[in-house]
Design an enzyme around this catalytic site. Structure first.
Site, PDB file in Angstrom:
ATOM      1  CG  ASN A 200      40.743  41.663  13.030  1.00  0.00           C
ATOM      2  OD1 ASN A 200      41.075  42.824  12.920  1.00  0.00           O
ATOM      3  ND2 ASN A 200      39.948  41.229  13.999  1.00  0.00           N
TER       4      ASN A 200
ATOM      5  CD  GLU B  19      31.241  34.587  10.377  1.00  0.00           C
ATOM      6  OE1 GLU B  19      32.186  35.320  10.714  1.00  0.00           O
ATOM      7  OE2 GLU B  19      30.814  34.530   9.205  1.00  0.00           O
TER       8      GLU B  19
ATOM      9  CB  CYS C 166      27.216  41.053  12.397  1.00  0.00           C
ATOM     10  SG  CYS C 166      27.410  42.083  10.943  1.00  0.00           S
TER      11      CYS C 166
ATOM     12  CB  SER D  92      38.480  43.378  18.268  1.00  0.00           C
ATOM     13  OG  SER D  92      39.835  43.183  17.946  1.00  0.00           O
TER      14      SER D  92
ATOM     15  CG  HIS E  87      39.012  37.910  19.924  1.00  0.00           C
ATOM     16  ND1 HIS E  87      38.824  37.262  18.742  1.00  0.00           N
ATOM     17  CD2 HIS E  87      38.661  37.026  20.891  1.00  0.00           C
ATOM     18  CE1 HIS E  87      38.373  36.044  18.968  1.00  0.00           C
ATOM     19  NE2 HIS E  87      38.273  35.880  20.266  1.00  0.00           N
TER      20      HIS E  87
ATOM     21  CB  SER F 100      42.448  40.792  17.886  1.00  0.00           C
ATOM     22  OG  SER F 100      42.161  41.170  16.562  1.00  0.00           O
TER      23      SER F 100
ATOM     24  CB  CYS G   7      31.850  41.109   5.855  1.00  0.00           C
ATOM     25  SG  CYS G   7      31.891  42.772   6.507  1.00  0.00           S
TER      26      CYS G   7
ATOM     27  CG  HIS H 105      32.014  35.789  16.321  1.00  0.00           C
ATOM     28  ND1 HIS H 105      32.700  36.329  15.279  1.00  0.00           N
ATOM     29  CD2 HIS H 105      32.904  35.680  17.345  1.00  0.00           C
ATOM     30  CE1 HIS H 105      33.943  36.550  15.673  1.00  0.00           C
ATOM     31  NE2 HIS H 105      34.088  36.172  16.917  1.00  0.00           N
TER      32      HIS H 105
HETATM   33 FE1  F3S Z   1      29.694  42.023  10.560  1.00  0.00          FE
HETATM   34 FE2  F3S Z   1      31.527  42.260   8.720  1.00  0.00          FE
HETATM   35 FE3  F3S Z   1      32.026  42.993  11.142  1.00  0.00          FE
HETATM   36  S1  F3S Z   1      30.174  40.545   9.011  1.00  0.00           S
HETATM   37  S2  F3S Z   1      30.825  41.668  12.423  1.00  0.00           S
HETATM   38  S3  F3S Z   1      30.517  43.916   9.784  1.00  0.00           S
HETATM   39  S4  F3S Z   1      33.437  41.964   9.790  1.00  0.00           S
END
Ligand code: F3S
Length: 282
Positions: free
Chosen positions: A223, A126, A96, A265, A42, A221, A193, A74
């Protein structure tokens, strides 16, 4: 001259940097067309830069025609990958590895006979990918969704729980507490994560000390916007920019410390460019 401090954790996480470098590699090497399934991240500047290197965005495999289709960090559903392959596309899966762990955990729980819930945002790519890999699971966005399932008597006795990687521990705890009141067995795999939380904590700590804050990242974005809110609560002179050329000298008049943070991002190169511009300005 003001002191410029970059948050201890800032910018693109491991999974996003990995997907970006895999894509840049393919942009150089691939003989045929290269598409990403949805914008890779993003961040409009990154997407523009990729386009300039010949990497196009498609919303679905049929839009790619031929060549290489890259799955972003994602992840996606197995059906989409199968569809792409059936159309003769080569798929490069840049999901990821931490997201892949959620896929595996959800599938294992389903195979072991658990009624699986994914704590997360319904419709998010995701979450769609997790549902696809699990085969049979449902999304709960929060405690209300769990209560609705309980009230409708729609939950099994053995409930398995996984969680979208970017959700908070507080939400997971609330959902699990609600489940414990009704299910005989609740098996939780905490797939959150740490990257998002670490960035938020580091931004909060820095904003509490800084006289001005700069948050770097796409305006689209989620976040990055959340980081902006966290910083703005602690530092009134907080600004959200996408690129270094948006910085204005008047924002930093009389400040001693300028803090810099960036959304998940935002590649490191953008953070470096902003720091360099601030050094010239402040
Ligand atoms: Fe992976 Fe965590 Fe980034 S799951 S895509 S390292 S926010």
């Amino acid at each position: 001259m003001a002191r410029i401090v970059v948050a201890q954790r800032a910018g693109a996480c491991y999974g996003v940097e990995r997907a970006l470098s895999l894509t840049l590699e393919q942009a150089e090497q691939a003989a045929g067309p290269v598409h990403t399934l949805g914008p890779l991240i993003h961040n409009p500047l990154v997407v523009e830069d990729l386009e300039a290197r010949g990497v196009r965005v498609t919303d679905a495999p049929e839009g790619a025609g031929s060549g290489l289709l890259i799955i972003r960090a994602h992840g996606t559903t197995p059906e989409v990958i199968a569809d792409a392959e059936a159309r003769g596309l080569t798929v490069l899966d840049a999901t990821c590895p931490y997201v892949k762990k959620v896929h595996v955990a959800a599938k294992k729980l389903v195979d072991a006979g658990y009624d699986v819930l994914v704590v997360g945002e319904a419709g998010h790519p995701e979450v769609e990918g997790i549902l696809g890999h699990a085969g049979h699971a449902r999304v709960v966005g929060g405690v209300e969704d769990v209560r609705a399932l309980i009230d409708a008597d729609a939950l099994g006795k053995k409930v398995g729980v996984v969680v979208q990687t970017t959700q908070t521990l507080a939400l997971l705890q609330a959902v699990v507490a609600e489940l414990l009141a009704c299910a005989q067995e609740v098996r939780v795999v905490n797939t959150i994560c740490a990257a998002t939380q670490e960035r938020q904590q580091a931004a909060a700590a820095l904003a509490a000390q800084a006289d001005a804050m700069v948050v770097v990242g796409g305006k689209n974005s989620g976040n990055t916007r959340r980081l902006f809110e966290i910083c703005a609560e602690r530092c009134a002179r907080t600004h959200h920019i996408e690129a270094a050329d948006e910085l204005e000298a008047r924002w930093f008049a009389g400040v001693e410390t300028i803090g810099v943070t960036a959304g998940a991002s935002t590649p490191q190169a953008h953070i470096d460019a902003v720091v360099a511009a601030l050094q010239a300005l402040a």
